[in-house]
Design a protein around this motif. Structure first.
Motif, PDB file in Angstrom:
ATOM      1  N   THR A  58      -1.527   3.474   4.564  1.00  9.77           N
ATOM      2  CA  THR A  58      -2.292   3.329   3.360  1.00  9.77           C
ATOM      3  C   THR A  58      -1.952   2.162   2.559  1.00  9.77           C
ATOM      4  O   THR A  58      -0.749   1.728   2.367  1.00  9.77           O
ATOM      5  CB  THR A  58      -1.760   4.466   2.470  1.00  9.77           C
ATOM      6  N   VAL A  59      -3.181   1.267   2.209  1.00 11.23           N
ATOM      7  CA  VAL A  59      -2.848   0.086   1.413  1.00 11.23           C
ATOM      8  C   VAL A  59      -2.799   0.410   0.022  1.00 11.23           C
ATOM      9  O   VAL A  59      -3.734   1.078  -0.712  1.00 11.23           O
ATOM     10  CB  VAL A  59      -3.944  -0.815   1.753  1.00 11.23           C
ATOM     11  N   ALA A  60      -1.881   0.091  -0.524  1.00 10.62           N
ATOM     12  CA  ALA A  60      -1.578   0.156  -2.294  1.00 10.62           C
ATOM     13  C   ALA A  60      -2.780  -0.440  -2.833  1.00 10.62           C
ATOM     14  O   ALA A  60      -3.383  -1.489  -2.421  1.00 10.62           O
ATOM     15  CB  ALA A  60      -0.474  -0.375  -2.774  1.00 10.62           C
ATOM     16  N   PRO A  61      -3.345   0.350  -4.243  1.00 15.00           N
ATOM     17  CA  PRO A  61      -4.518  -0.065  -4.943  1.00 15.00           C
ATOM     18  C   PRO A  61      -4.321  -1.522  -5.487  1.00 15.00           C
ATOM     19  O   PRO A  61      -5.304  -1.935  -5.820  1.00 15.00           O
ATOM     20  CB  PRO A  61      -4.442   0.967  -5.946  1.00 15.00           C
ATOM     21  N   LYS A  62      -3.156  -2.002  -5.641  1.00 15.59           N
ATOM     22  CA  LYS A  62      -3.021  -3.250  -6.058  1.00 15.59           C
ATOM     23  C   LYS A  62      -3.797  -4.388  -5.311  1.00 15.59           C
ATOM     24  O   LYS A  62      -4.007  -5.326  -5.612  1.00 15.59           O
ATOM     25  CB  LYS A  62      -1.498  -3.567  -6.459  1.00 15.59           C
ATOM     26  N   TYR A  63      -3.871  -4.154  -3.961  1.00 22.23           N
ATOM     27  CA  TYR A  63      -4.437  -4.992  -3.077  1.00 22.23           C
ATOM     28  C   TYR A  63      -5.965  -4.738  -3.119  1.00 22.23           C
ATOM     29  O   TYR A  63      -6.572  -3.440  -2.748  1.00 22.23           O
ATOM     30  CB  TYR A  63      -3.997  -4.878  -1.707  1.00 22.23           C
ATOM     31  N   GLU A 136      -5.783   2.551  12.296  1.00 24.46           N
ATOM     32  CA  GLU A 136      -6.596   3.042  11.257  1.00 24.46           C
ATOM     33  C   GLU A 136      -5.692   2.741   9.777  1.00 24.46           C
ATOM     34  O   GLU A 136      -4.589   2.826   9.651  1.00 24.46           O
ATOM     35  CB  GLU A 136      -6.697   4.600  11.223  1.00 24.46           C
ATOM     36  N   VAL A 137      -6.463   2.420   8.866  1.00 25.26           N
ATOM     37  CA  VAL A 137      -5.878   1.858   7.539  1.00 25.26           C
ATOM     38  C   VAL A 137      -6.696   2.900   6.266  1.00 25.26           C
ATOM     39  O   VAL A 137      -8.113   2.937   6.620  1.00 25.26           O
ATOM     40  CB  VAL A 137      -5.871   0.837   7.338  1.00 25.26           C
ATOM     41  N   GLU A 138      -6.040   3.356   5.630  1.00 18.93           N
ATOM     42  CA  GLU A 138      -6.754   3.668   4.310  1.00 18.93           C
ATOM     43  C   GLU A 138      -6.847   2.682   3.114  1.00 18.93           C
ATOM     44  O   GLU A 138      -5.748   2.272   2.657  1.00 18.93           O
ATOM     45  CB  GLU A 138      -5.966   4.918   3.707  1.00 18.93           C
ATOM     46  N   PHE A 139      -7.964   2.403   2.855  1.00 26.08           N
ATOM     47  CA  PHE A 139      -8.317   1.205   2.016  1.00 26.08           C
ATOM     48  C   PHE A 139      -9.297   1.314   0.977  1.00 26.08           C
ATOM     49  O   PHE A 139     -10.294   2.102   1.284  1.00 26.08           O
ATOM     50  CB  PHE A 139      -8.436  -0.124   2.777  1.00 26.08           C
ATOM     51  N   ASP A 140      -8.799   1.125  -0.218  1.00 22.43           N
ATOM     52  CA  ASP A 140      -9.961   1.562  -1.235  1.00 22.43           C
ATOM     53  C   ASP A 140     -10.619   2.843  -1.347  1.00 22.43           C
ATOM     54  O   ASP A 140     -11.477   3.310  -1.364  1.00 22.43           O
ATOM     55  CB  ASP A 140     -11.067   0.572  -1.136  1.00 22.43           C
ATOM     56  N   GLU A 141      -9.289   3.796  -0.914  1.00 23.59           N
ATOM     57  CA  GLU A 141      -9.507   5.249  -0.725  1.00 23.59           C
ATOM     58  C   GLU A 141     -10.634   5.779   0.182  1.00 23.59           C
ATOM     59  O   GLU A 141     -10.994   6.835   0.314  1.00 23.59           O
ATOM     60  CB  GLU A 141     -10.256   5.958  -2.011  1.00 23.59           C
ATOM     61  N   THR A 142     -10.754   4.839   1.287  1.00 20.32           N
ATOM     62  CA  THR A 142     -11.755   5.238   2.428  1.00 20.32           C
ATOM     63  C   THR A 142     -10.988   4.823   3.599  1.00 20.32           C
ATOM     64  O   THR A 142     -10.120   3.656   3.605  1.00 20.32           O
ATOM     65  CB  THR A 142     -13.068   4.351   2.110  1.00 20.32           C
ATOM     66  N   ASN A 143     -11.430   5.681   4.720  1.00 18.45           N
ATOM     67  CA  ASN A 143     -10.461   5.389   6.163  1.00 18.45           C
ATOM     68  C   ASN A 143     -11.557   4.051   6.907  1.00 18.45           C
ATOM     69  O   ASN A 143     -12.713   4.060   6.959  1.00 18.45           O
ATOM     70  CB  ASN A 143     -10.636   6.385   7.099  1.00 18.45           C
ATOM     71  N   HIS A 144     -10.692   3.084   7.122  1.00 17.45           N
ATOM     72  CA  HIS A 144     -10.949   1.948   7.884  1.00 17.45           C
ATOM     73  C   HIS A 144     -10.364   1.751   9.074  1.00 17.45           C
ATOM     74  O   HIS A 144      -9.271   2.579   9.390  1.00 17.45           O
ATOM     75  CB  HIS A 144     -11.196   0.686   6.940  1.00 17.45           C
TER      76      HIS A 144
END
Length: 257
Positions: A58-63, A136-144
């Motif tokens: 999970t990538v933090a929202p600050k990014y 897999e990463v969760e970025f901007d509340e979406t799975n990528h």
């Protein structure tokens, strides 16, 4: 909450040299009138990376941005189907893991010898990728998914796999139908049918790149009936119910005629 996913990230579980399979079955002999072995043409044999069950990072929202490096591609994963074609809701465990998505960012490319090669995919392109590829990463509340360009099987502008445009050394094959009866006339159940290793080539990629950045044409062409490695590639189901498989040209063993 990040869902557990199956990825090909580095693992503490050693899986080199092993291929996953559903079970061993007796193989029926293939009757052919001629047999043409294929040359490997210096294509590297397929490797089978170790697999590990791992939650999406999970990538933090600050990014606010994520820029892939090298020949990597960032793909927004297509949402898994939550219902069957008949409208029945599927539990999470029964939903098929997506193998398709949309390219949202690409790296600067890679270097072969003295030649700089840009990533051939553009943002917005709909792609199909290898089942266990990438991270897999969760970025901007979406799975990528971050994966290498070589893990992209092909581009697809429709929802039907038969329209796949393979990339590099990939080949799309329509699998021959399995035998419905034994030699004695007994009907076979789906579980006892021999998985075919024969099919008809539907589409081929432009070929792999050599050290000078030139494409090497593949040894197979659309329309060829071929014999391929039994547990190779990625399996897909067409909109008409037909089975397809996308694999590397090095996993095609012979042309049948």
């Amino acid at each position: 909450m990040a869902a557990a996913q199956l990825t090909s990230a580095a693992s503490s579980i050693s899986g080199k040299g092993f291929v996953s399979f559903e079970g061993l079955r007796a193989s029926n002999a293939v009757k052919i009138s001629s047999f043409s072995p294929l040359k490997q043409n210096a294509l590297s044999l397929r490797s089978f990376p170790a697999l590990v069950v791992k939650a999406a990072t999970t990538v933090a929202p600050k990014y606010t941005s994520l820029k892939p490096l090298g020949d990597r591609v960032l793909v927004k994963i297509k949402t898994a189907e939550e219902k069957t074609s008949g409208g029945i809701l599927l539990p999470t465990t029964a939903q098929t893991k997506p193998q398709a998505g949309e390219v949202v960012a690409v790296g600067e490319g890679r270097t072969i010898g003295k030649i700089k090669l840009e990533v051939s995919l553009k943002t917005g392109t709909k792609v199909v990728y290898s089942k266990y590829a990438g991270t897999e990463v969760e970025f901007d509340e979406t799975n990528h998914l971050i994966l290498k360009e070589d893990d992209i099987v092909g581009t697809l502008d429709t929802d039907d796999i038969k329209d796949l445009n393979p990339l590099n050394d990939r080949v799309l094959i329509k699998v021959a139908e399995a035998e419905e009866k034994t030699a004695g006339g007994l009907y076979l159940t789906d579980s006892s049918k021999e998985k075919p290793s024969i099919g008809t080539v539907v589409a081929v990629g432009p070929g792999p790149l050599d050290d000078e950045g030139n494409r090497k044409p593949l040894s197979v062409a659309p329309g060829n009936t071929v014999l391929y490695s039994k547990y190779a590639g990625n399996d897909f189901k067409g909109s008409d119910g037909s089975d397809y498989i996308a694999l590397r040209a090095s996993e095609v063993m012979a042309i049948l005629s």
